[in-house]
Design a protein around this motif. Structure first.
Motif, mmCIF file in Angstrom:
data_model
loop_
_atom_site.group_PDB
_atom_site.id
_atom_site.type_symbol
_atom_site.label_atom_id
_atom_site.label_comp_id
_atom_site.label_asym_id
_atom_site.label_seq_id
_atom_site.Cartn_x
_atom_site.Cartn_y
_atom_site.Cartn_z
ATOM 1 N N THR A 129 -16.850 -11.645 -6.598
ATOM 2 C CA THR A 129 -15.595 -10.903 -6.592
ATOM 3 C C THR A 129 -14.820 -11.268 -5.331
ATOM 4 O OG1 THR A 129 -16.436 -9.007 -5.361
ATOM 5 C CG2 THR A 129 -16.762 -8.979 -7.754
ATOM 6 N N GLU A 162 -19.704 -1.143 -4.016
ATOM 7 C CA GLU A 162 -18.271 -1.136 -3.713
ATOM 8 C C GLU A 162 -18.019 -1.903 -2.429
ATOM 9 O OE1 GLU A 162 -15.389 2.346 -4.192
ATOM 10 O OE2 GLU A 162 -15.696 2.236 -2.024
ATOM 11 N N ASP A 169 -7.902 -2.052 0.122
ATOM 12 C CA ASP A 169 -8.399 -2.765 -1.071
ATOM 13 C C ASP A 169 -9.833 -2.364 -1.363
ATOM 14 O OD1 ASP A 169 -6.002 -4.184 -1.255
ATOM 15 O OD2 ASP A 169 -6.735 -5.743 0.105
ATOM 16 N N ARG A 170 -10.137 -2.188 -2.640
ATOM 17 C CA ARG A 170 -11.484 -1.833 -3.091
ATOM 18 C C ARG A 170 -11.837 -2.690 -4.303
ATOM 19 N NH1 ARG A 170 -11.431 0.595 1.086
ATOM 20 N NH2 ARG A 170 -11.499 2.813 1.436
ATOM 21 N N VAL A 171 -13.081 -3.170 -4.332
ATOM 22 C CA VAL A 171 -13.631 -3.875 -5.491
ATOM 23 C C VAL A 171 -14.953 -3.198 -5.815
ATOM 24 C CG1 VAL A 171 -14.492 -6.059 -6.397
ATOM 25 C CG2 VAL A 171 -12.549 -6.060 -4.843
ATOM 26 N N SER A 172 -15.119 -2.792 -7.064
ATOM 27 C CA SER A 172 -16.320 -2.080 -7.478
ATOM 28 C C SER A 172 -17.029 -2.864 -8.577
ATOM 29 C CB SER A 172 -15.935 -0.689 -7.986
ATOM 30 O OG SER A 172 -17.089 0.041 -8.304
ATOM 31 N N GLY A 200 -14.248 -3.886 -11.249
ATOM 32 C CA GLY A 200 -12.911 -3.314 -11.173
ATOM 33 C C GLY A 200 -12.324 -3.455 -9.782
ATOM 34 N N THR A 201 -11.015 -3.700 -9.744
ATOM 35 C CA THR A 201 -10.303 -3.802 -8.480
ATOM 36 C C THR A 201 -9.268 -2.686 -8.432
ATOM 37 O OG1 THR A 201 -10.549 -6.193 -8.533
ATOM 38 C CG2 THR A 201 -8.915 -5.324 -7.025
ATOM 39 N N TYR A 202 -9.236 -1.957 -7.338
ATOM 40 C CA TYR A 202 -8.239 -0.896 -7.183
ATOM 41 C C TYR A 202 -7.876 -0.720 -5.744
ATOM 42 C CZ TYR A 202 -12.432 1.879 -6.293
ATOM 43 O OH TYR A 202 -13.622 2.358 -5.812
#
Length: 176
Positions: free
Chosen positions: A111, A150, A156-159, A174-176
């Motif tokens: 990711t 996470e 920025d967050r990528v889970s 998921g990216t949020y």
């Protein structure tokens, strides 16, 4: 002028003493801490990273000792003149056997925030490794029916979410 110089000198000495004391305290605590180095996936012949590979043996597992073909040595009163070299027998397989917890196949998910590697079985999964990218931090949660990793960098967050509570394991990124 002299009074200001005395204040600056006193402030510098107090600040230096505080920094030294803080560094010594942190250094003392961290000196006894041991971290496992990150584990890497095997490379394919073409040089690209393998996305699916054989299960890896955990770094903390040790191979079981092979039973000795010789009976237990007998004690004698007479010492042997020179120590003999240990006997070694060739093993039938030079590759390590998979760990008892290896249940399926190794899958890697790259990711923006880092890389997550799962051992995905038929009805559950285990986290093999999670490595954050440069400038990213990481947090993991593990329960009996899901694993979440996470990565965070600023806002920025990528889970990476692996669930198996209602069927075979599936992974969502998921990216949020």
């Amino acid at each position: 002028m002299r009074r200001g110089l005395v204040h600056v000198l006193a402030w510098s000495l107090a600040t230096g003493a505080a920094v030294t004391l803080s560094w010594w305290g942190v250094h003392t605590v961290m000196a006894g801490t041991a971290y496992d180095p990150p584990r890497a996936l095997p490379l394919t012949a073409g040089g690209a990273t393998a996305q699916e590979a054989e299960p890896l043996v955990p770094a903390t597992s040790r191979p079981a000792p092979s039973p000795s073909p010789d009976p237990a040595p007998r004690r004698s009163r007479k010492p042997s003149p020179a120590p003999s070299a240990p006997r070694t027998s060739p093993s039938p397989s030079s590759s390590p056997s998979p760990s008892p917890t290896a249940s399926g196949r190794i899958k890697s998910y790259d990711t923006d925030g880092g890389r997550v590697v799962f051992d995905i079985g038929a009805s559950s999964a285990t986290l093999v490794s999670a490595t954050p990218g440069a400038g990213w931090s990481m947090q993991t949660w593990t329960t009996a029916s899901w694993i979440r990793v996470e990565f965070a960098s600023g806002a920025d967050r990528v889970s990476v979410f692996c669930t198996w509570h209602d069927g075979p394991p599936r992974v969502e990124v998921g990216t949020y």
